[in-house]
Design an enzyme around this catalytic site. Structure first.
Site, PDB file in Angstrom:
ATOM      1  N   ASP A   9      72.590  60.513  67.676  1.00  0.00           N
ATOM      2  CA  ASP A   9      71.900  61.484  66.834  1.00  0.00           C
ATOM      3  C   ASP A   9      70.451  61.012  66.717  1.00  0.00           C
ATOM      4  O   ASP A   9      70.133  59.872  67.084  1.00  0.00           O
ATOM      5  CB  ASP A   9      72.585  61.556  65.466  1.00  0.00           C
ATOM      6  CG  ASP A   9      71.919  62.555  64.534  1.00  0.00           C
ATOM      7  OD1 ASP A   9      71.494  63.621  65.003  1.00  0.00           O
ATOM      8  OD2 ASP A   9      71.802  62.248  63.334  1.00  0.00           O
ATOM      9  N   LEU A  10      69.582  61.834  66.206  1.00  0.00           N
ATOM     10  CA  LEU A  10      68.168  61.463  66.103  1.00  0.00           C
ATOM     11  C   LEU A  10      67.770  61.095  64.676  1.00  0.00           C
ATOM     12  O   LEU A  10      67.485  59.927  64.379  1.00  0.00           O
ATOM     13  CB  LEU A  10      67.298  62.622  66.600  1.00  0.00           C
ATOM     14  CG  LEU A  10      65.786  62.410  66.529  1.00  0.00           C
ATOM     15  CD1 LEU A  10      65.354  61.274  67.457  1.00  0.00           C
ATOM     16  CD2 LEU A  10      65.035  63.691  66.877  1.00  0.00           C
ATOM     17  N   ASP A  11      67.780  62.084  63.792  1.00  0.00           N
ATOM     18  CA  ASP A  11      67.303  61.865  62.421  1.00  0.00           C
ATOM     19  C   ASP A  11      68.222  60.891  61.685  1.00  0.00           C
ATOM     20  O   ASP A  11      69.428  61.118  61.569  1.00  0.00           O
ATOM     21  CB  ASP A  11      67.261  63.193  61.660  1.00  0.00           C
ATOM     22  CG  ASP A  11      66.295  64.187  62.281  1.00  0.00           C
ATOM     23  OD1 ASP A  11      65.446  63.757  63.074  1.00  0.00           O
ATOM     24  OD2 ASP A  11      66.387  65.389  61.982  1.00  0.00           O
ATOM     25  N   THR A  17      63.386  60.545  59.959  1.00  0.00           N
ATOM     26  CA  THR A  17      62.639  61.781  59.694  1.00  0.00           C
ATOM     27  C   THR A  17      63.196  62.514  58.480  1.00  0.00           C
ATOM     28  O   THR A  17      62.655  63.552  58.087  1.00  0.00           O
ATOM     29  CB  THR A  17      62.672  62.714  60.917  1.00  0.00           C
ATOM     30  OG1 THR A  17      64.013  62.814  61.373  1.00  0.00           O
ATOM     31  CG2 THR A  17      61.804  62.174  62.041  1.00  0.00           C
ATOM     32  N   LYS A  45      71.859  66.535  55.891  1.00  0.00           N
ATOM     33  CA  LYS A  45      71.819  65.725  57.110  1.00  0.00           C
ATOM     34  C   LYS A  45      72.759  66.316  58.159  1.00  0.00           C
ATOM     35  O   LYS A  45      73.913  66.598  57.886  1.00  0.00           O
ATOM     36  CB  LYS A  45      72.238  64.283  56.806  1.00  0.00           C
ATOM     37  CG  LYS A  45      71.138  63.447  56.167  1.00  0.00           C
ATOM     38  CD  LYS A  45      71.576  62.001  56.018  1.00  0.00           C
ATOM     39  CE  LYS A  45      70.453  61.136  55.490  1.00  0.00           C
ATOM     40  NZ  LYS A  45      70.885  59.717  55.352  1.00  0.00           N
ATOM     41  N   GLY A  46      72.231  66.509  59.348  1.00  0.00           N
ATOM     42  CA  GLY A  46      73.036  67.043  60.431  1.00  0.00           C
ATOM     43  C   GLY A  46      73.313  68.523  60.343  1.00  0.00           C
ATOM     44  O   GLY A  46      74.067  69.070  61.152  1.00  0.00           O
ATOM     45  N   ARG A  49      68.847  74.341  60.335  1.00  0.00           N
ATOM     46  CA  ARG A  49      67.809  74.837  59.428  1.00  0.00           C
ATOM     47  C   ARG A  49      68.282  76.071  58.666  1.00  0.00           C
ATOM     48  O   ARG A  49      68.033  76.209  57.468  1.00  0.00           O
ATOM     49  CB  ARG A  49      66.542  75.153  60.230  1.00  0.00           C
ATOM     50  CG  ARG A  49      65.274  75.274  59.386  1.00  0.00           C
ATOM     51  CD  ARG A  49      64.091  75.692  60.229  1.00  0.00           C
ATOM     52  NE  ARG A  49      64.003  74.899  61.447  1.00  0.00           N
ATOM     53  CZ  ARG A  49      63.365  75.289  62.535  1.00  0.00           C
ATOM     54  NH1 ARG A  49      62.773  76.476  62.565  1.00  0.00           N
ATOM     55  NH2 ARG A  49      63.306  74.522  63.607  1.00  0.00           N
ATOM     56  N   SER A 114      71.480  66.075  68.980  1.00  0.00           N
ATOM     57  CA  SER A 114      70.841  66.290  67.680  1.00  0.00           C
ATOM     58  C   SER A 114      70.761  67.763  67.325  1.00  0.00           C
ATOM     59  O   SER A 114      70.601  68.617  68.198  1.00  0.00           O
ATOM     60  CB  SER A 114      69.420  65.693  67.715  1.00  0.00           C
ATOM     61  OG  SER A 114      68.681  66.074  66.578  1.00  0.00           O
ATOM     62  N   ALA A 115      70.836  68.043  66.025  1.00  0.00           N
ATOM     63  CA  ALA A 115      70.657  69.415  65.545  1.00  0.00           C
ATOM     64  C   ALA A 115      69.186  69.818  65.528  1.00  0.00           C
ATOM     65  O   ALA A 115      68.860  70.994  65.451  1.00  0.00           O
ATOM     66  CB  ALA A 115      71.243  69.550  64.138  1.00  0.00           C
ATOM     67  N   SER A 116      68.297  68.829  65.615  1.00  0.00           N
ATOM     68  CA  SER A 116      66.862  69.098  65.516  1.00  0.00           C
ATOM     69  C   SER A 116      66.354  69.896  66.713  1.00  0.00           C
ATOM     70  O   SER A 116      66.668  69.586  67.863  1.00  0.00           O
ATOM     71  CB  SER A 116      66.091  67.778  65.435  1.00  0.00           C
ATOM     72  OG  SER A 116      64.699  68.010  65.515  1.00  0.00           O
ATOM     73  N   ASN A 118      63.256  69.937  67.245  1.00  0.00           N
ATOM     74  CA  ASN A 118      62.019  69.221  67.551  1.00  0.00           C
ATOM     75  C   ASN A 118      62.298  67.853  68.169  1.00  0.00           C
ATOM     76  O   ASN A 118      61.429  66.987  68.205  1.00  0.00           O
ATOM     77  CB  ASN A 118      61.198  69.038  66.271  1.00  0.00           C
ATOM     78  CG  ASN A 118      60.874  70.368  65.606  1.00  0.00           C
ATOM     79  OD1 ASN A 118      60.241  71.223  66.198  1.00  0.00           O
ATOM     80  ND2 ASN A 118      61.339  70.555  64.376  1.00  0.00           N
ATOM     81  N   LYS A 145      76.945  71.056  63.863  1.00  0.00           N
ATOM     82  CA  LYS A 145      77.923  70.067  63.409  1.00  0.00           C
ATOM     83  C   LYS A 145      78.426  70.509  62.028  1.00  0.00           C
ATOM     84  O   LYS A 145      77.650  71.051  61.255  1.00  0.00           O
ATOM     85  CB  LYS A 145      77.260  68.686  63.292  1.00  0.00           C
ATOM     86  CG  LYS A 145      76.637  68.174  64.593  1.00  0.00           C
ATOM     87  CD  LYS A 145      75.773  66.940  64.317  1.00  0.00           C
ATOM     88  CE  LYS A 145      74.982  66.547  65.548  1.00  0.00           C
ATOM     89  NZ  LYS A 145      74.045  65.437  65.285  1.00  0.00           N
ATOM     90  N   GLU A 169      76.009  58.138  64.570  1.00  0.00           N
ATOM     91  CA  GLU A 169      75.711  59.228  63.632  1.00  0.00           C
ATOM     92  C   GLU A 169      75.491  58.695  62.218  1.00  0.00           C
ATOM     93  O   GLU A 169      76.078  57.683  61.833  1.00  0.00           O
ATOM     94  CB  GLU A 169      76.882  60.210  63.587  1.00  0.00           C
ATOM     95  CG  GLU A 169      76.673  61.478  64.386  1.00  0.00           C
ATOM     96  CD  GLU A 169      75.658  62.424  63.775  1.00  0.00           C
ATOM     97  OE1 GLU A 169      75.193  62.171  62.632  1.00  0.00           O
ATOM     98  OE2 GLU A 169      75.329  63.421  64.417  1.00  0.00           O
ATOM     99  N   ASP A 170      74.652  59.383  61.459  1.00  0.00           N
ATOM    100  CA  ASP A 170      74.421  58.976  60.062  1.00  0.00           C
ATOM    101  C   ASP A 170      74.916  60.008  59.063  1.00  0.00           C
ATOM    102  O   ASP A 170      74.789  59.807  57.862  1.00  0.00           O
ATOM    103  CB  ASP A 170      72.934  58.713  59.811  1.00  0.00           C
ATOM    104  CG  ASP A 170      72.117  59.999  59.741  1.00  0.00           C
ATOM    105  OD1 ASP A 170      72.356  60.902  60.571  1.00  0.00           O
ATOM    106  OD2 ASP A 170      71.249  60.109  58.863  1.00  0.00           O
TER     107      ASP A 170
END
Length: 218
Positions: A9-11, A17, A45-46, A49, A114-116, A118, A145, A169-170
């Site tokens: 995952d990213l964030d 972020t 988180k995850g 938007r 990632s869900a992002s 960006n 997710k 994952e966080d």
């Protein structure tokens, strides 16, 4: 050597972020006269938007038009992009580069899930984009997710079976998605929150090179 697939995952896993998402959502909520706390931000988180804005409106007991909803999503993203425009390698979370280097040395395929929307921009800002063999983000999926779609696509992109993939994952939703995909889930954060993961570490400083090697060999 065994070939496994490592999906990040990213964030909150590679970079922090979440603080920028919080600031952008908080400003949006304030404009709607809604109190928005850091605890509520944790629940986003995850989450996509669209779903995040739906949850904020529900917390504030607000109803808005679809046009305003779309407008607010755009404004939130603009604010967020403003925050991440100045990101650099200092934003990478501790020991993430070490773990990525171990995986590269062992010739293990690495993917982002990632869900992002960006994700590519952020990875470019922090100079990690070349470390990934595949990038799957919010632009590539239709289901958020805890649906496992993002991880299943990532596994396919790196040509590894789901049961041979390991996910970092966080978020609760992200760990659930990894488990649903029949992947090994590694939670990054609190055991109290991520106890349903196969393994939980506070951060990557607790993940040893030997542990990574054991994941590859088993």
């Amino acid at each position: 050597m065994n070939k496994k697939g490592f999906i990040f995952d990213l964030d909150g896993v590679i970079v922090d972020t979440a603080k920028y998402h919080f600031l952008a959502w908080q400003r949006l909520a304030k404009g709607l006269d809604i109190d928005f706390t850091e605890e509520e931000n944790e629940q986003l988180k995850g989450v996509s938007r669209v779903r995040s804005l739906e949850k904020i409106l529900a917390w504030g007991n607000k109803t808005i038009s679809q046009d305003l909803f779309n407008d607010l999503m755009g404004k939130k993203n603009e604010e967020y992009l403003g925050f991440i425009a100045d990101m650099d390698t200092d934003e990478i979370l501790p020991d993430v580069p070490r773990v990525l280097n171990v995986l590269k040395e062992k010739h293990q395929p690495i993917a982002l899930g990632s869900a992002s929307k960006n994700a590519r921009t952020i990875l470019e800002r922090v100079h990690l984009i070349s470390d990934f063999n595949a990038i799957v983000d919010g632009n590539d999926v239709s289901k958020a997710k805890p649906d496992p779609e993002v991880f299943l696509i990532a596994a396919k992109e790196i040509n590894v079976q789901p049961e041979d993939c390991i996910v970092f994952e966080d978020s609760v939703a992200g760990v659930t998605a990894a488990n649903t995909a029949n992947m090994i889930s590694i939670g990054i954060g609190s055991k109290d929150v991520l106890g349903h993961a196969n393994y939980v570490f506070k951060d990557f400083t607790e993940i040893t090179d030997d542990f990574i090697k054991s994941l590859i060999e088993n």
